[in-house]
Each structure stands twice: as structure tokens, then as C-alpha cells.
Design a protein around this motif. Structure first.
Motif, PDB file in Angstrom:
ATOM      1  N   TRP A  77       0.830  -1.191   0.000  1.00 24.00           N
ATOM      2  CA  TRP A  77       0.000   0.000   0.000  1.00 24.00           C
ATOM      3  C   TRP A  77       0.875   1.256   0.000  1.00 24.00           C
ATOM      4  O   TRP A  77       0.606   2.208  -0.724  1.00 24.00           O
ATOM      5  CB  TRP A  77      -0.935  -0.008   1.211  1.00 24.00           C
ATOM      6  CG  TRP A  77      -1.894   1.141   1.170  1.00 24.00           C
ATOM      7  CD1 TRP A  77      -3.077   1.194   0.477  1.00 24.00           C
ATOM      8  CD2 TRP A  77      -1.740   2.405   1.806  1.00 24.00           C
ATOM      9  NE1 TRP A  77      -3.660   2.425   0.657  1.00 24.00           N
ATOM     10  CE2 TRP A  77      -2.863   3.183   1.473  1.00 24.00           C
ATOM     11  CE3 TRP A  77      -0.766   2.950   2.628  1.00 24.00           C
ATOM     12  CZ2 TRP A  77      -3.036   4.480   1.935  1.00 24.00           C
ATOM     13  CZ3 TRP A  77      -0.944   4.245   3.088  1.00 24.00           C
ATOM     14  CH2 TRP A  77      -2.076   4.994   2.736  1.00 24.00           C
ATOM     15  N   TRP A 103       0.749  -0.551 -12.152  1.00 23.68           N
ATOM     16  CA  TRP A 103       0.766   0.913 -12.172  1.00 23.68           C
ATOM     17  C   TRP A 103       1.160   1.448 -13.548  1.00 23.68           C
ATOM     18  O   TRP A 103       0.500   2.335 -14.092  1.00 23.68           O
ATOM     19  CB  TRP A 103       1.704   1.445 -11.099  1.00 23.68           C
ATOM     20  CG  TRP A 103       1.955   2.913 -11.217  1.00 23.68           C
ATOM     21  CD1 TRP A 103       3.118   3.518 -11.565  1.00 23.68           C
ATOM     22  CD2 TRP A 103       1.013   3.971 -11.005  1.00 23.68           C
ATOM     23  NE1 TRP A 103       2.959   4.885 -11.590  1.00 23.68           N
ATOM     24  CE2 TRP A 103       1.678   5.191 -11.249  1.00 23.68           C
ATOM     25  CE3 TRP A 103      -0.327   4.005 -10.649  1.00 23.68           C
ATOM     26  CZ2 TRP A 103       1.051   6.429 -11.132  1.00 23.68           C
ATOM     27  CZ3 TRP A 103      -0.956   5.238 -10.538  1.00 23.68           C
ATOM     28  CH2 TRP A 103      -0.274   6.432 -10.777  1.00 23.68           C
ATOM     29  N   ALA A 108      -4.066   3.786  -4.339  1.00 26.03           N
ATOM     30  CA  ALA A 108      -3.178   2.824  -3.677  1.00 26.03           C
ATOM     31  C   ALA A 108      -3.965   1.588  -3.246  1.00 26.03           C
ATOM     32  O   ALA A 108      -3.495   0.456  -3.414  1.00 26.03           O
ATOM     33  CB  ALA A 108      -2.490   3.469  -2.475  1.00 26.03           C
ATOM     34  N   ARG A 130      -4.711   7.801  -1.921  1.00 30.85           N
ATOM     35  CA  ARG A 130      -5.032   6.649  -1.077  1.00 30.85           C
ATOM     36  C   ARG A 130      -5.980   5.674  -1.777  1.00 30.85           C
ATOM     37  O   ARG A 130      -5.800   4.470  -1.696  1.00 30.85           O
ATOM     38  CB  ARG A 130      -5.630   7.105   0.248  1.00 30.85           C
ATOM     39  CG  ARG A 130      -4.636   7.841   1.118  1.00 30.85           C
ATOM     40  CD  ARG A 130      -5.290   8.361   2.402  1.00 30.85           C
ATOM     41  NE  ARG A 130      -4.344   9.111   3.185  1.00 30.85           N
ATOM     42  CZ  ARG A 130      -3.501   8.574   4.054  1.00 30.85           C
ATOM     43  NH1 ARG A 130      -3.495   7.282   4.241  1.00 30.85           N
ATOM     44  NH2 ARG A 130      -2.658   9.327   4.728  1.00 30.85           N
ATOM     45  N   GLY A 190       2.155   1.711  -3.418  1.00 33.87           N
ATOM     46  CA  GLY A 190       1.052   2.201  -4.246  1.00 33.87           C
ATOM     47  C   GLY A 190       0.800   3.681  -4.022  1.00 33.87           C
ATOM     48  O   GLY A 190       0.526   4.431  -4.961  1.00 33.87           O
ATOM     49  N   LEU A 191       0.930   4.129  -2.771  1.00 36.41           N
ATOM     50  CA  LEU A 191       0.761   5.544  -2.460  1.00 36.41           C
ATOM     51  C   LEU A 191       1.902   6.370  -3.040  1.00 36.41           C
ATOM     52  O   LEU A 191       1.692   7.471  -3.549  1.00 36.41           O
ATOM     53  CB  LEU A 191       0.672   5.744  -0.942  1.00 36.41           C
ATOM     54  CG  LEU A 191       0.342   7.150  -0.465  1.00 36.41           C
ATOM     55  CD1 LEU A 191      -1.003   7.620  -1.001  1.00 36.41           C
ATOM     56  CD2 LEU A 191       0.360   7.191   1.062  1.00 36.41           C
TER      57      LEU A 191
END
Length: 176
Positions: A21, A70, A34, A31, A24-25
Motif C-alpha cells: 500500500w 501501475w 493505492a 489513497r 502504491g501511495l
């Protein structure tokens, strides 16, 4: 004790959710995105568990999956917007903890890191925040190890110039 690749991946996912996470952030700076990236990573990891090699580290494999998801999302977004294929715009954010002075300095450094080019930001995060070795970061990002070293050197030079703290890095010696 898990023995099948799917069992190993399923059992190990929970241990890596926070780190996934956070990555991802770092990539999305949002958020909700993510959250979606981590969910997609978990789904893909379970779907492709048979491809996981037991001699590799699960966290590195999961980072590579998240990074790939991503990049695919960014490329698709750019195409939908008519911009074609371009590099992902990543933002590194980090809440400084601990001493107030350290927190202030960390926040200043992170603001400067946010202004680095995407490739350098991602490399800085993987090596200095997540603690990946150069080879591991190169594998996650799909680039040669020399590219990792070059990106880090350029990032250190830029950050040193911006913060007035340029000089040789002793961290570099420990990462090889």
C-alpha cells in the motif's frame, strides 16, 4: 505449512499489504488508487501464483507486480487522454516520525524528492525507503543495475544541490 505456490503466495500476502500500500501511495499519491493497486496486485499474485519461484523473495515479486500494474494503468490513462505512451508521474510522500527536527528535515527532503523525475523517485523509494539492494530494485523496475546506480547518483546530486548538502554518500557503499 504451505507447500503449493498458491498457498505460499496466499499465506505471504497479509505480511506485505502495508508495504504494498505504501508503494502504491508513492506511485499514485492517492489513497484510493493505492487501495486499488494493492487489490489488483493481490488478485494478480493469486492468479499467477504458479509463476512464483520459491527461491525468490515474495515481497520483491509483489513489488514488481504492483509496479507493472501501475505502469499499465498510467499508459492506459495517457492513451485515453490522447497523450500516447509516456513515463508515469510518481510522487514520493513520507510522513517523518520521531524527533521534531528529524521530521522537519525529512519533510524538506521529501518535498525535494517529489520534484525528482519519475524514474529517480521510484528508484529512491525502492532502495532507500524499502531497502532493496540495487539488483533487486533493477529486477522490480526491469532495468539494468547500472541504470539504478545512475538514477541514484543523479538523484543524490540533485538533492544535494537543492538542499546544500552535496558530498559523497556512505550509504552507497553498503548497497552494492
Amino acid at each position: 505449512m504451505p507447500s503449493m505456490p498458491t498457498d505460499v503466495v496466499r499465506a505471504g500476502l497479509r505480511d506485505h499489504l502495508k508495504r504494498l500500500w505504501r508503494y502504491g501511495l508513492v506511485l499514485s499519491h492517492r489513497r484510493d488508487v493505492a487501495d486499488d493497486l494493492v487489490q489488483a496486485t493481490c488478485v494478480r499474485a493469486i492468479e499467477r501464483a504458479a509463476q512464483f519461484q520459491p527461491e525468490t523473495r515474495l515481497d520483491r515479486w509483489l513489488f514488481a507486480i504492483l509496479h507493472s500494474i501501475w505502469l499499465n494503468e498510467v499508459r492506459a490513462r495517457q492513451i485515453r487522454q490522447g497523450a500516447g505512451f509516456v513515463d508515469a508521474a510518481e510522487v514520493l510522500s513520507f510522513d517523518g516520525a520521531g524527533q521534531i527536527e528529524t521530521g522537519i528535515m525529512a519533510a524538506q527532503v521529501m518535498r525535494e524528492v517529489q520534484n525528482l523525475p519519475e524514474a529517480q523517485r521510484s528508484t529512491v523509494f525502492l532502495v532507500y525507503v524499502e531497502g532493496l539492494a540495487y539488483r533487486e530494485a533493477a529486477d522490480v523496475l526491469g532495468v539494468p543495475i547500472g541504470t539504478i546506480m545512475s538514477r541514484l547518483a543523479a538523484a543524490r546530486e540533485t538533492l544535494g544541490r537543492r538542499t546544500g548538502t552535496s558530498g559523497p554518500s556512505t550509504v552507497e557503499i553498503n548497497r552494492r
